[in-house]
Design a protein around this motif. Structure first.
Motif, short mmCIF file in Angstrom:
data_model
loop_
_atom_site.label_atom_id
_atom_site.label_comp_id
_atom_site.label_asym_id
_atom_site.label_seq_id
_atom_site.Cartn_x
_atom_site.Cartn_y
_atom_site.Cartn_z
N LYS A 132 -9.02 7.17 24.49
CA LYS A 132 -7.76 7.90 24.50
C LYS A 132 -6.71 7.17 25.34
O LYS A 132 -5.55 7.07 24.95
CB LYS A 132 -7.98 9.32 25.04
N ILE A 133 -7.13 6.64 26.49
CA ILE A 133 -6.21 5.88 27.34
C ILE A 133 -5.70 4.65 26.61
O ILE A 133 -4.51 4.33 26.63
CB ILE A 133 -6.90 5.50 28.68
N THR A 134 -6.59 3.95 25.92
CA THR A 134 -6.20 2.76 25.16
C THR A 134 -5.22 3.12 24.05
O THR A 134 -4.23 2.42 23.82
CB THR A 134 -7.45 2.08 24.57
N GLU A 135 -5.48 4.24 23.35
CA GLU A 135 -4.57 4.70 22.29
C GLU A 135 -3.19 5.01 22.86
O GLU A 135 -2.17 4.64 22.28
CB GLU A 135 -5.14 5.95 21.61
N LEU B 233 -16.79 17.91 34.62
CA LEU B 233 -16.73 16.46 34.47
C LEU B 233 -17.98 15.91 33.78
O LEU B 233 -17.89 14.90 33.08
CB LEU B 233 -16.55 15.79 35.83
N LYS B 234 -19.11 16.56 33.99
CA LYS B 234 -20.33 16.11 33.32
C LYS B 234 -20.20 16.27 31.80
O LYS B 234 -20.79 15.51 31.05
CB LYS B 234 -21.54 16.91 33.82
N LYS B 235 -19.42 17.25 31.38
CA LYS B 235 -19.24 17.51 29.95
C LYS B 235 -18.30 16.50 29.29
O LYS B 235 -18.31 16.34 28.09
CB LYS B 235 -18.68 18.92 29.73
N VAL B 236 -17.45 15.84 30.09
CA VAL B 236 -16.45 14.90 29.56
C VAL B 236 -17.12 13.60 29.16
O VAL B 236 -17.98 13.07 29.86
CB VAL B 236 -15.35 14.64 30.62
N ASP B 237 -16.64 13.07 28.02
CA ASP B 237 -17.13 11.81 27.51
C ASP B 237 -16.27 10.68 28.07
O ASP B 237 -15.10 10.55 27.75
CB ASP B 237 -17.06 11.83 25.98
N ALA B 238 -16.84 9.83 28.93
CA ALA B 238 -16.09 8.75 29.58
C ALA B 238 -15.59 7.74 28.55
O ALA B 238 -14.46 7.25 28.64
CB ALA B 238 -16.95 8.07 30.63
N ALA B 239 -16.40 7.43 27.57
CA ALA B 239 -15.99 6.48 26.54
C ALA B 239 -14.84 7.05 25.73
O ALA B 239 -13.90 6.34 25.35
CB ALA B 239 -17.17 6.14 25.64
N GLY B 240 -14.89 8.34 25.48
CA GLY B 240 -13.80 9.00 24.74
C GLY B 240 -12.50 8.96 25.53
O GLY B 240 -11.42 8.76 24.97
#
Length: 195
Positions: free
Chosen positions: A67-70, A56-63
């Motif tokens: 993606k959710i918005t897309e 989870l630390k490696k995941v980009d929250a903004a990304g």
């Protein structure tokens, strides 16, 4: 082990009593195994959670938010397209049903109509916009339309009723048959044209 077994091993009575007293404070093997297995499972779960946290630390929250918005936008677009396609299919079906018997090929006539001007009611029937376009189309391309059927009138001579036999309602054919029967049957030779 019980007291007799311990005495059989060569322990004194006093030693056996001390062993039995100490035995009460020991943990049974089944309980030890149960606690040991639980401890091992907890250690495994903890290692798994640590690994997930590192991932989870490696995941980009903004990304992820992007993606959710897309995906939300794609779902909204798909819904809009579905509703548009459904409305288009209903409109095409209603137009084709309205054109049955009026045109030779409903598909061709439908492509020549402006569907934006045609309105449907809640039951899916054409309410307005179609008749005006059909009149214009019939003037410009009359070959697409089935000609209207007119009542056929027969022209020709109407035979007069026989004036000689007013009391007899039979027609000329009946009178002819009656006359032929009254003369009697013809000779055999008259029926044979060869001979």
């Amino acid at each position: 082990m019980n007291k007799e077994q311990l005495i059989a091993l060569g322990l004194t009575e006093e030693q056996v009593n001390k062993v039995i007293e100490g035995y009460g404070t020991t943990i049974p093997k089944s309980r030890f195994d149960e606690v040991n297995n639980t401890k091992n499972q907890l250690e495994t779960d903890l290692a798994s959670r640590d690994k997930q946290l590192e991932e989870l630390k490696k995941v980009d929250a903004a990304g992820l938010q992007t993606k959710i918005t897309e995906l939300q936008q794609e779902n909204a677009d798909a819904k809009t397209k579905y509703e548009s396609d459904l409305k288009e299919a209903q409109l095409s079906s209603a137009i084709k049903l309205a054109l049955v018997g009026k045109v030779h090929d409903a598909d061709i006539a439908t492509t020549l109509l402006d569907k934006a001007l045609i309105e449907l009611d809640t039951e899916g029937k054409v309410t307005k916009g179609l008749d005006e376009q059909l009149k214009t189309l019939q003037e410009s391309k009359p070959f697409l339309f089935v000609p209207e059927k007119k009542e056929q009138t027969f022209k020709g001579w109407v035979p007069n009723e026989s004036t000689s036999d007013k009391d007899n309602p039979l027609d000329i054919g009946s009178n002819f048959a009656k006359e032929a029967n009254s003369k009697g049957s013809p000779a055999e030779k008259a029926l044979n044209p060869w001979g």
